[in-house]
Design a protein around this motif. Structure first.
Motif, PDB file in Angstrom:
ATOM      1  N   THR A 181      91.292  91.869  31.820  1.00 54.91           N
ATOM      2  CA  THR A 181      91.349  93.145  32.535  1.00 54.91           C
ATOM      3  C   THR A 181      92.788  93.587  32.746  1.00 54.91           C
ATOM      4  O   THR A 181      93.107  94.776  32.600  1.00 54.91           O
ATOM      5  CB  THR A 181      90.625  93.018  33.885  1.00 54.91           C
ATOM      6  OG1 THR A 181      89.286  92.581  33.657  1.00 54.91           O
ATOM      7  CG2 THR A 181      90.600  94.344  34.625  1.00 54.91           C
ATOM      8  N   ARG A 182      93.666  92.663  33.088  1.00 54.96           N
ATOM      9  CA  ARG A 182      95.084  93.005  33.265  1.00 54.96           C
ATOM     10  C   ARG A 182      95.672  93.572  31.971  1.00 54.96           C
ATOM     11  O   ARG A 182      96.399  94.578  31.987  1.00 54.96           O
ATOM     12  CB  ARG A 182      95.871  91.765  33.689  1.00 54.96           C
ATOM     13  CG  ARG A 182      95.683  91.331  35.125  1.00 54.96           C
ATOM     14  CD  ARG A 182      96.487  90.069  35.393  1.00 54.96           C
ATOM     15  NE  ARG A 182      96.529  89.724  36.811  1.00 54.96           N
ATOM     16  CZ  ARG A 182      97.194  88.672  37.292  1.00 54.96           C
ATOM     17  NH1 ARG A 182      97.847  87.856  36.466  1.00 54.96           N
ATOM     18  NH2 ARG A 182      97.196  88.435  38.597  1.00 54.96           N
ATOM     19  N   TYR A 185      94.319  97.041  31.286  1.00 58.03           N
ATOM     20  CA  TYR A 185      94.950  97.982  32.223  1.00 58.03           C
ATOM     21  C   TYR A 185      96.321  98.421  31.696  1.00 58.03           C
ATOM     22  O   TYR A 185      96.636  99.613  31.668  1.00 58.03           O
ATOM     23  CB  TYR A 185      95.091  97.309  33.582  1.00 58.03           C
ATOM     24  CG  TYR A 185      95.671  98.181  34.681  1.00 58.03           C
ATOM     25  CD1 TYR A 185      94.830  98.874  35.534  1.00 58.03           C
ATOM     26  CD2 TYR A 185      97.040  98.290  34.873  1.00 58.03           C
ATOM     27  CE1 TYR A 185      95.342  99.675  36.552  1.00 58.03           C
ATOM     28  CE2 TYR A 185      97.568  99.078  35.878  1.00 58.03           C
ATOM     29  CZ  TYR A 185      96.718  99.772  36.720  1.00 58.03           C
ATOM     30  OH  TYR A 185      97.235 100.559  37.713  1.00 58.03           O
ATOM     31  N   LEU A 217      90.275 101.463  38.274  1.00 60.79           N
ATOM     32  CA  LEU A 217      91.504 101.299  37.497  1.00 60.79           C
ATOM     33  C   LEU A 217      92.064 102.663  37.099  1.00 60.79           C
ATOM     34  O   LEU A 217      93.279 102.901  37.177  1.00 60.79           O
ATOM     35  CB  LEU A 217      91.228 100.454  36.251  1.00 60.79           C
ATOM     36  CG  LEU A 217      90.648  99.054  36.460  1.00 60.79           C
ATOM     37  CD1 LEU A 217      90.385  98.390  35.112  1.00 60.79           C
ATOM     38  CD2 LEU A 217      91.566  98.200  37.303  1.00 60.79           C
TER      39      LEU A 217
END
Length: 347
Positions: A181-182, A185, A217
């Motif tokens: 996810t990081r 992003y 996000l």
């Protein structure tokens, strides 16, 4: 049932890689003991799990455990040479994602060019973070340009999070999902998806938390950059997502409703996911009532053929249509319009 799934997320452990890990005391990457692997055992599992073709990749830690950049490059080259030989020996059944010696951007660009142009790689695998340097961080444009020029497929695979692990939580259980996810992003926030639109990024394990947190996000990125949150949601939905360890009855509805049509691909995560786990999640895909036969066929095979046409005839009609995509985009934009006015970009 058809026995010709295309597995975009299956791992290999070449002998040279196993030996290198052991020399450095690494026996349980990601918190799992290093499993046995051979081309024959891979083909056997594929028969059992109804997989016709598998695109193999080296899992975490890749080459990041080597602190000497030259040594990391040498290992990446050896892994890709081996992978090319295995793929050539099993045409139509085994392909491979090339390993790159990140975080060395220049060396990774050169190896990506060699693997894609000369060795016949089907794509490249990039870790969410390489020795703490995240995919999508500043300074990686040299690599992304080369991948974009080649319309490359990139499997984004998680790695251990930077910093000490939390006692009692094995990294693969939860940290891997955050790592993916990081990286996703940053690929969106830092404009990589917009500047290099020809790269096809596949997010492992259903995208980590992306399908479930994408609106949060997007609003955060909007507050920082002023980019339309509806456009940001479209970018997140435009990733490809594999179903490795993620095709459960609770995860599939969110993933399928969020991802752009045609962007969900079958993945097994074998051998780090043992045979029973592969069969369990594969069975979950079979049993999920939210898919009709054509939609299930698309996830298992047809969608992957748009990225990897060498494994069979590409579909004559794409699973998604421009009209459907426009409707989905319009709904997202209408939902975000009021929120965006209320929040506004950060000054």
């Amino acid at each position: 049932m058809n026995a010709d799934r295309i597995d975009v997320h299956q791992h290999m452990i070449p002998p040279v890689y196993r030996d290198a890990l052991r020399r450095h005391g690494i026996t349980a990457p990601g918190g799992r003991d290093l499993p046995d692997w051979s081309p024959d055992s891979a083909l056997s599992l594929m028969t059992t799990a109804r997989i016709g073709s598998a695109i193999l990749s080296v899992s975490t830690p890749g080459t990041t455990f080597l602190t000497d950049p030259a040594e990391a490059t040498t290992l990446a080259q050896a892994l890709n040479d081996y992978s090319s030989e295995i793929s050539a020996a099993h045409p139509g059944q085994l392909g491979f994602m090339a390993t790159l010696p990140m975080p060395d951007v220049r060396a990774s660009r050169l190896e990506a060019e060699r693997a894609l142009d000369t060795l016949g790689a089907d794509g490249v695998v990039l870790l969410g973070n390489s020795a703490g340097v995240y995919l999508g961080a500043e300074g990686q444009d040299e690599l992304f340009r080369a991948l974009d020029d080649r319309c490359a497929v990139v499997l984004v695979h998680p790695a251990d999070l930077p910093g000490e692990p939390v006692p009692g939580i094995l990294p693969f259980a939860a940290d891997f999902l955050l790592d993916t996810t990081r990286a996703a992003y940053l690929l969106v926030r830092n404009g990589i998806r917009r500047r290099y639109p020809n790269i096809k990024f596949i997010l492992s394990h259903g995208g980590g938390f992306v399908p479930y947190a994408a609106h949060r996000l997007a609003l955060t990125i909007f507050s920082e950059t002023g980019v339309s949150p509806a456009d940001l949601i479209d970018e997140f939905a435009g990733f490809y997502f594999d179903t490795a360890l993620s095709s459960s009855a609770s995860a599939l509805p969110s993933l399928l409703s969020f991802a752009r049509p045609g962007h969900v691909l079958y993945g097994s995560d074998w051998p780090f996911a043992p045979d029973p786990a592969v069969l369990y999640f594969g069975g979950g895909l079979d049993a999920y009532a939210g898919l009709d036969d054509a939609q299930r066929r698309a996830v298992e095979r047809v969608n992957a053929l748009t990225l990897f046409p060498r494994f069979g005839a590409a579909p004559a009609i794409a699973p998604s249509t421009p009209m459907l995509n426009r409707v989905r985009s319009t709904i997202r934009r209408q939902a975000f319009r009021g929120i965006a006015r209320a929040i506004g970009p950060r000054a």
